[in-house]
Enzyme design. Structure first.
Site, PDB file in Angstrom:
ATOM      1  N   HIS A 107     126.912  30.042  36.635  1.00  0.00           N
ATOM      2  CA  HIS A 107     126.193  29.485  35.485  1.00  0.00           C
ATOM      3  C   HIS A 107     126.475  30.321  34.242  1.00  0.00           C
ATOM      4  O   HIS A 107     125.949  31.424  34.089  1.00  0.00           O
ATOM      5  CB  HIS A 107     124.692  29.440  35.796  1.00  0.00           C
ATOM      6  CG  HIS A 107     123.870  28.854  34.700  1.00  0.00           C
ATOM      7  ND1 HIS A 107     122.522  29.097  34.558  1.00  0.00           N
ATOM      8  CD2 HIS A 107     124.211  28.007  33.687  1.00  0.00           C
ATOM      9  CE1 HIS A 107     122.072  28.437  33.508  1.00  0.00           C
ATOM     10  NE2 HIS A 107     123.075  27.785  32.951  1.00  0.00           N
ATOM     11  N   SER A 135     123.408  24.255  35.410  1.00  0.00           N
ATOM     12  CA  SER A 135     122.227  25.002  35.014  1.00  0.00           C
ATOM     13  C   SER A 135     120.987  24.581  35.805  1.00  0.00           C
ATOM     14  O   SER A 135     119.988  25.270  35.777  1.00  0.00           O
ATOM     15  CB  SER A 135     121.973  24.883  33.513  1.00  0.00           C
ATOM     16  OG  SER A 135     122.361  23.643  33.037  1.00  0.00           O
ATOM     17  N   GLU A 191     125.056  33.843  35.696  1.00  0.00           N
ATOM     18  CA  GLU A 191     124.269  33.712  36.932  1.00  0.00           C
ATOM     19  C   GLU A 191     125.227  33.264  38.040  1.00  0.00           C
ATOM     20  O   GLU A 191     125.950  32.275  37.871  1.00  0.00           O
ATOM     21  CB  GLU A 191     123.150  32.681  36.760  1.00  0.00           C
ATOM     22  CG  GLU A 191     121.904  33.239  36.104  1.00  0.00           C
ATOM     23  CD  GLU A 191     120.769  32.219  36.022  1.00  0.00           C
ATOM     24  OE1 GLU A 191     119.607  32.649  35.973  1.00  0.00           O
ATOM     25  OE2 GLU A 191     121.025  30.988  35.972  1.00  0.00           O
ATOM     26  N   ASN A 244     116.395  29.646  33.622  1.00  0.00           N
ATOM     27  CA  ASN A 244     115.752  28.427  33.127  1.00  0.00           C
ATOM     28  C   ASN A 244     114.380  28.213  33.754  1.00  0.00           C
ATOM     29  O   ASN A 244     113.513  27.576  33.167  1.00  0.00           O
ATOM     30  CB  ASN A 244     116.659  27.213  33.370  1.00  0.00           C
ATOM     31  CG  ASN A 244     117.758  27.147  32.311  1.00  0.00           C
ATOM     32  OD1 ASN A 244     117.624  27.715  31.228  1.00  0.00           O
ATOM     33  ND2 ASN A 244     118.855  26.479  32.624  1.00  0.00           N
TER      34      ASN A 244
END
Ligand code: 3H9
Length: 650
Positions: free
Chosen positions: A425, A404, A437, A475
């Site tokens: 991800h 991540s 992702e 994120n």
């Protein structure tokens, strides 16, 4: 587009051929209207078969037209004309008859279908209701109770169920057209049934409406359309079909023009475009049947469950017997809970577990087509995994890291055949969350990229390609979102006011409630690591809370207090006292201001991500937020919101 007509003796066959899904646009409507007249005028024709070219009937009205005002001829008028035609129309259906497609079929005097047929009124997923008679004809054909489930609750019967419901008059085998012609010739020997709209319908007891309202409200998550679809249906039962049609059309036009419907259309097209990025068009993915997952923790087991659900075989690699036993028990728990919720049968649960192999050590990875590493988020640990995999795996096996934050280029350093490597991800719980992702490195081969998009499709996930940056797309925006939320608090806005505003906007939780649930410590450690590297990272309220031992729900308090065994946040005088040195004078701002500040922060970060080439499109950023971070679907995503706000100003 074409709507073709062939004449077979006394039967005309009208085929809607508008690839890829035979959507009904203005040209199709014009042609159908003209044909209804022409075929009525043709003395040789006694009946008309309406069908779709290819593998489906009609997917519905052309959604791309909904950004513009409705243009005549309108679909309700086309269907009314077909319904009143002198020659009976018979819908011959294979594959999807959705939305306006089902409404067209309901305007026909008969429906014949193959097993492959699927019937739906999915308009509510687009923030609208059926607008061409679906809420009125369907209950008159199959009864109110079953119609409610299709109109307002997304029930999608297949061919066999449609026969039982009375939605189709005959289930036929392929080839469809000869069977439909035989049906038509037989039907012409008998008296015709009434048009759907004229059929009698029994009025249900008030309980039926009340129960449906409760079910719909419980699942609506703030969406307006399902309850409005029910309202239109009910109106037609209580006040007659004509009144029902009028109300249905006015609700359809009203909702079609809302922000919510525009947001849902935006996502409809974005989700489909996401599966087919231009750069891999025409590139064949590598075949993937057996996948190794390294690490059987929450993430690894979730990824394994997603793969097993999609029919793949999985080898789960752990370090020792205890790890294997833990992973097996997590997976058994996941399938048990799907079974209890009625999503899979007992047999399906056992069959999934039978496709799972567990292994201690990496040897089994040698025969896998894909390996997904899901170990602890630590560069040294991940590198040592890939050192082993580099030795053991086939050179053509795709190797993926589930990370991540860590730069995949660093993880892959020294890996032989680095073109087979990339980041995937997943989001926790990986068997549930739709977002994937995909993070290629500069060396990743295009067919490896194509393989990961194909894998996403097979897993039913929404793939979004991300360039390499700290936190990738999701994120990175989350960090900015949280920073802005804390900035509001530092500016004197109450913690609970920020959370309430975001819940009001449609998030399931506000940013501080969310942090308390996930734990404040990981982000804190991340900031501390940056500080220890000598970076200037000023203290924020979250740092003060963690230093005081308040790491969230797991420590009994974070931004809020929690009573033992109770996840409901309680206002915390202690938290306020701890963060007070960083908080300005009390400043009560309106909910809209809070929402606007947080939306602007997300969109600004999104714009930077676009400018840096990290995301390929604004729509991709919206997909990340909606499918990975709980952004309310009916709001379309932060970039959609920003674009609408800009459009409002001009
Ligand atoms: C409606 O009918 C309103 C009426 O009540 C009243 C009117 C007055 N329009 O999904 P796929 C495109 S509202 C335009 O990947 P699959 C899609 O964007 C409508 N385009 O295929 C994609 O384009 P691209 C109610 C549409 O095989 C391509 O077709 N109906 C439409 O996985 C392939 O789509 C619905 O909501 C459309 N209606 O699944 C049904 N539908 O290739 C929506 C698709 O450029 N459609 N496209 O990316 C579906 O559920 C699926 O497409 C279906 C096929 C199951 C049919």
């Amino acid at each position: 587009m074409s709507v073709n007509v062939e004449i077979e003796g006394e039967i005309a066959i009208v085929t809607i051929a508008n690839p890829p899904v035979n959507a009904v646009n203005r040209a199709v409507r014009e042609r159908l209207l003209a044909l209804a007249q022409a075929l009525d005028d043709n003395p040789d024709v006694r009946a008309v078969i309406l069908t779709g070219a290819g593998t489906l009937f009609v997917a519905g009205a052309d959604i791309a037209e909904f950004d513009r005002p409705a243009e005549p001829p309108f679909l309700p008028d086309v269907i009314a004309r077909i319904e009143r035609a002198a020659k009976p129309w018979i819908a011959a259906i294979r594959g999807a008859a959705f939305g306006g497609g089902l409404e067209l079929a309901l305007g026909c005097r008969f429906r014949v279908a193959t097993e492959s047929a699927r019937f739906a009124l999915p308009e509510i997923n687009l923030g609208i209701i059926p607008g061409a008679g679906g809420t009125q004809r369907l209950p008159r054909v199959i009864g109110v109770t079953d119609a409610i489930r299709i109109v307002a609750e997304n029930h999608t019967p297949g061919g066999a169920e449609a026969l039982k419901l009375g939605l189709v008059d005959a289930l036929v085998e392929e080839p469809l057209l000869p069977a439909a012609i035989a049906f038509a010739r037989n039907a012409l020997e008998h008296a015709l049934p009434s048009p759907s709209l004229d059929r009698p319908v029994s009025v249900p007891s008030p309980d039926v409406w009340a129960e449906a309202e409760d079910r719909i409200a419980a699942r609506a998550k703030g969406a307006a359309a399902p309850a409005r679809a029910l309202q239109a249906l009910r109106h037609g039962i209580e006040h007659g079909a004509e009144a029902g049609l009028a109300l249905e059309r006015s609700i359809f036009l009203e909702l079609r023009a809302t922000e919510e419907a525009a947001a849902l259309r935006h996502l409809f097209f974005a989700e489909r475009a996401a599966l087919r990025p231009a750069e891999i068009r025409g590139i064949n993915p590598r075949p993937i049947e057996t996948v190794a997952v390294v690490g059987g923790g929450t993430m690894g087991s979730g990824i394994a469950a997603a793969l097993l659900n999609a029919g793949l075989s999985v080898v789960l690699i752990e370090q020792d017997e205890a790890g294997v036993a833990r992973a097996r028990s997590t997976l058994t728990g996941i399938f048990d809970s799907s079974r209890r919720r009625g999503q899979i049968t007992d047999d399906q649960a056992s069959e999934r577990m039978a496709r799972l192999e567990t292994s201690i050590g990496y040897g089994a990875a040698a025969r896998c087509d894909l390996v997904i590493e899901a170990v602890f988020e630590d560069l040294t640990v991940k590198r040592s995994v890939f050192a082993e995999l580099g030795r053991i795996c086939r050179p053509d096996a795709v190797l993926a890291t589930n990370t991540s934050y860590i730069d995949p280029r660093l993880i892959a350093e020294g890996l032989p055949w680095p073109e087979r490597f990339l980041g995937l991800h997943f989001f926790s719980p990986a068997q549930v969350m739709k977002l994937l992702e995909i993070i290629p490195t500069p060396e990743t081969a295009l067919d490896v990229l194509a393989t990961s998009f194909d894998l996403a499709r097979r897993l039913g996930k929404i793939p979004v390609r991300s360039g390499i940056c700290d936190g990738f797309i999701g994120n990175r925006i989350l960090r900015r979102f949280r920073a802005e939320a804390e900035a509001l608090v530092c500016g004197g806005v109450a913690i609970a006011a920020v959370d309430a505003a975001m819940r009001g906007f449609g998030f399931a939780m506000g940013p501080f409630e969310m942090q308390d649930m996930a734990g404040l410590d990981i982000a804190f450690l991340y900031r501390e690591a940056a500080r220890s590297r000598g970076e200037h990272v000023p203290d924020i309220p979250g740092d003060l809370l963690v230093r005081a031992g308040r790491k969230g729900q797991k420590t009994g308090g974070g931004w809020y207090d929690y009573a033992a065994g109770d996840r409901r946040p309680q206002l915390s005088a202690e938290a306020e006292r701890i963060i007070a040195p960083l908080v300005g004078a009390r400043n009560d701002v309106a909910e809209e201001t809070i929402v606007a500040r947080l939306m602007a922060a997300m969109a600004q970060e999104g714009q930077l991500i676009l400018d840096e080439g990290i995301a390929a499109s604004a729509a991709d950023i919206d997909l990340v937020e909606v499918h990975g971070y709980g952004f309310p679907r009916r709001r379309g995503g932060p970039m959609f919101q920003a674009a609408r706000a800009r459009a409002d100003k001009t």
